[in-house]
Scaffold this active site. Sequence first.
Site, PDB file in Angstrom:
ATOM      1  CG  ASP A  87      -1.908   1.126   1.212  1.00  0.00           C
ATOM      2  OD1 ASP A  87      -2.419   1.457   0.129  1.00  0.00           O
ATOM      3  OD2 ASP A  87      -2.162   1.700   2.279  1.00  0.00           O
ATOM      4  CG  MET A  88       1.871   5.509  -1.844  1.00  0.00           C
ATOM      5  SD  MET A  88       1.683   6.279  -3.475  1.00  0.00           S
ATOM      6  CE  MET A  88       0.105   7.131  -3.251  1.00  0.00           C
ATOM      7  CG  ASP A  89      -2.539   7.425  -0.024  1.00  0.00           C
ATOM      8  OD1 ASP A  89      -2.077   8.566   0.087  1.00  0.00           O
ATOM      9  OD2 ASP A  89      -2.963   6.958  -1.101  1.00  0.00           O
TER      10      ASP A  89
END
Length: 209
Positions: free
Chosen positions: A1-3
């Site tokens: 994931d990023m956020d």
Amino acid sequence: DMDGVLIDSENLWKRAENVVFSSLGVELDKESCELTKTMTTDEVTRYWYNRNPWKDRTLKEVEQLVISEVVDLIEKEDCDIFGITDFIAKVKSLGFKIGLATNSPQRVIDSVLIRTKTSQLFDSVLSAEMEERGKPAPDIYISASRNLGVAPEHCIVIEDSNNGALAAKRAGMKVIAFSNNKRNEFVKYADLEIDRFELENVGILDGLK
């Protein structure tokens, strides 16, 4: 994931959406903002339009305004998750294939990769804007698995949200919950939990292979 994993962006999205939608006469309430925080930008824009339609701007134009505002904040704010760049580099050095799979649009991804100096560390980078469904649907993680050439059951996902953890589990993957020292209900879906990205935590990946 990023956020929430590469950058602490929840507040940035909230601020950007407040600026853009308020300028269009939309009244944002706390309960609805809690609901929309896990949506894709397309879904968020449609949600607020259906609640309070505006004139003179298309949905796509408004979505791009929100994205531009978020990108601007990412470039200005101190939002990197502590230790994440070194953590990813260490995982890469051990021979793991690494993919990025996020609900965020490509423009935001590009900004984050530059910000965190991680663009060369990922073997695959995917945005849910290219998928029919965003998280919690498993689509993006299934695509990431295919891109990496790794079977879902051999993939380990680091997530910080309920929807993300559900998406990974529905794809048949193992989940490490990144709590960032916060209480999160989604931890119950995870195989393991970490609260910070310290290099010694890299070893837990081998235990989940």
